[in-house]
Design a protein around this motif. Structure first.
Motif, short mmCIF file in Angstrom:
data_model
loop_
_atom_site.label_atom_id
_atom_site.label_comp_id
_atom_site.label_asym_id
_atom_site.label_seq_id
_atom_site.Cartn_x
_atom_site.Cartn_y
_atom_site.Cartn_z
N LEU A 299 -4.10 -3.68 -7.65
CA LEU A 299 -5.31 -4.25 -7.05
C LEU A 299 -6.38 -3.18 -6.82
CD1 LEU A 299 -6.87 -6.59 -5.75
CD2 LEU A 299 -5.61 -6.16 -3.63
N LEU A 300 -6.01 -2.09 -6.15
CA LEU A 300 -6.94 -0.99 -5.88
C LEU A 300 -6.31 0.32 -6.32
CD1 LEU A 300 -8.13 -1.90 -2.25
CD2 LEU A 300 -9.25 -2.47 -4.41
N LEU A 301 -7.05 1.08 -7.10
CA LEU A 301 -6.60 2.40 -7.55
C LEU A 301 -7.49 3.46 -6.92
CD1 LEU A 301 -4.76 4.04 -9.53
CD2 LEU A 301 -6.65 3.90 -11.17
N ASN B 292 3.14 9.30 -11.37
CA ASN B 292 3.16 8.58 -10.09
C ASN B 292 1.86 7.81 -9.89
OD1 ASN B 292 5.64 9.96 -8.55
ND2 ASN B 292 4.45 11.59 -9.52
N LEU B 293 1.96 6.68 -9.22
CA LEU B 293 0.75 6.08 -8.67
C LEU B 293 0.35 6.90 -7.45
CD1 LEU B 293 1.44 2.24 -8.81
CD2 LEU B 293 -0.39 3.48 -9.98
N PRO B 294 -0.94 7.24 -7.31
CA PRO B 294 -1.34 8.09 -6.17
C PRO B 294 -1.23 7.36 -4.84
CG PRO B 294 -3.24 7.39 -7.44
CD PRO B 294 -2.05 6.94 -8.21
N ALA B 295 -1.10 8.14 -3.79
CA ALA B 295 -1.11 7.58 -2.44
C ALA B 295 -2.38 6.77 -2.22
CB ALA B 295 -1.00 8.70 -1.40
N CYS C 12 5.90 3.13 1.67
CA CYS C 12 4.89 2.08 1.51
C CYS C 12 4.80 1.20 2.75
CB CYS C 12 5.24 1.17 0.32
SG CYS C 12 5.32 2.00 -1.28
N ARG C 13 3.65 0.54 2.87
CA ARG C 13 3.46 -0.58 3.79
C ARG C 13 3.51 -1.85 2.96
NH1 ARG C 13 -1.86 -1.05 5.33
NH2 ARG C 13 -1.36 -2.10 7.29
N LEU C 14 4.37 -2.79 3.34
CA LEU C 14 4.39 -4.11 2.73
C LEU C 14 3.88 -5.09 3.78
CD1 LEU C 14 6.94 -5.78 0.43
CD2 LEU C 14 6.22 -7.00 2.46
N LEU C 15 2.84 -5.85 3.41
CA LEU C 15 2.26 -6.83 4.32
C LEU C 15 2.53 -8.21 3.77
CD1 LEU C 15 -0.27 -4.34 4.14
CD2 LEU C 15 -0.42 -5.44 6.37
N GLN D 100 0.85 -1.19 0.00
CA GLN D 100 0.00 0.00 0.00
C GLN D 100 0.89 1.24 0.00
OE1 GLN D 100 -2.39 0.74 3.52
NE2 GLN D 100 -3.96 1.77 2.30
N ALA D 101 0.71 2.08 -1.00
CA ALA D 101 1.49 3.31 -1.08
C ALA D 101 0.97 4.33 -0.08
CB ALA D 101 1.44 3.88 -2.50
#
Length: 298
Positions: free
Chosen positions: A90-92, A232-235, A285-288, A9-10
């Motif tokens: 996955l989600l934009l 950029n991919l948005p937050a 980012c968060r990496l899970l 997740q950015a």
């Protein structure tokens, strides 16, 4: 071979670039060739995670070499046990006239995601100008209408999308996440499943384009040739992927099997900085990373 699924997740705008552009954007983001959907190459994740493993997760030098491969000076001795798959969109996040933002996906993406994670969830049948929403959605602007960017769509609430919203919110905000209940509710109320063609259009047009300049210190105007644009991919963008773990390939020094190596990787949430432009705040980012042998996050 063992497999570990992951989500990214950015938290800020994310630039994973291709180095140069051939269109109006000087520095576009990386995209899949066949679908043109944004992605993060697995090599970008591998390098950052290797650094984090060495710095924070108490792995010895032998295990790091076994997992990620040897240093470049000895790269031809053996390969690492980890195979990093690309991270797929996955989600934009898309601007919405109700609820502030919608977390958009589409049947094509959900079908691939369900296949990769082995999920038995029905796929919402979004088509033409109809979007599917979970129950109690915040995205209705008037009656059944939904307004995203400059698109007006019919919004239909259904139980299938509600089930997807619950699964994705649990995957992104597992137990132990600060304010997990509030974040899960926010995602659940704002998820939207769009028709494939409309989603493809938004994936092309709803990314961030930022203009950058460099000022001449003496003249205090833009320096010649120092005006460019970056995509950029948005937050709040979310991506997913898979990491494969094989048996150690340097068995003479580290004879561990895939299952033993899998548990060496950290579980749960990992803070990472991915891509370029980190000095101007890009790529946090968060990496899970899922539990070994499951599709569930720690």
């Amino acid at each position: 071979m063992q497999a570990r699924t992951y989500h990214i997740q950015a938290l800020t705008a994310l630039h994973i670039g291709t180095g140069q552009g051939v269109g109006v954007v000087d520095l576009p983001i990386a995209r899949a060739k066949a679908t043109n959907l944004p992605q993060i190459p697995g090599s970008a994740i591998k390098g950052v995670l290797r650094d984090e493993a060495a710095a924070q997760y108490n792995l010895n030098h032998s295990d790091i070499r076994t997992l990620f491969g040897p240093d470049s000076s000895d790269a031809d001795s053996h390969a690492g046990a980890l195979a990093f798959g690309d991270a797929h969109l996955l989600l934009l996040p898309v601007r919405s006239f109700a609820g502030t933002v919608a977390y958009a996906t589409c049947p094509f993406i959900l079908r691939r995601y369900a296949r990769d994670l082995g999920l038995d969830l029905a796929i919402p049948n979004a088509r033409e100008e109809t979007a599917y929403l979970p129950q109690s959605s915040l995205l209705h602007v008037e009656g059944d209408k939904v307004a995203l960017e400059d698109l007006d769509l019919n919004g239909v609430e259904d139980n299938t999308t509600t089930a997807w919203a619950q699964h994705l919110s649990q995957a992104l905000y597992p137990d132990g996440t600060p304010q997990a209940t509030e974040w899960r509710q926010s995602l659940t109320q704002r998820l939207i499943v769009l028709p494939d063609d409309i989603y493809s259009y938004l994936a092309d047009t709803a990314t961030e384009i930022r203009t950058r300049i460099r000022i001449n210190r003496d003249t205090r105007i833009v320096q010649d040739g120092a005006l460019w644009t970056e995509e950029n991919l948005p937050a709040e963008t979310v991506l997913w992927g898979i990491i494969g773990i094989s048996d150690a390939r340097n068995r003479d020094r580290n004879p561990k099997k895939a299952a033993e190596l899998s548990v060496l990787l950290p579980e749960g949430e990992i803070a990472l900085q991915l891509g370029g432009k980190h000095t101007v705040g890009r790529g946090f980012c968060r990496l899970l990373l899922a539990h070994p042998g499951t599709g569930e996050n720690a």
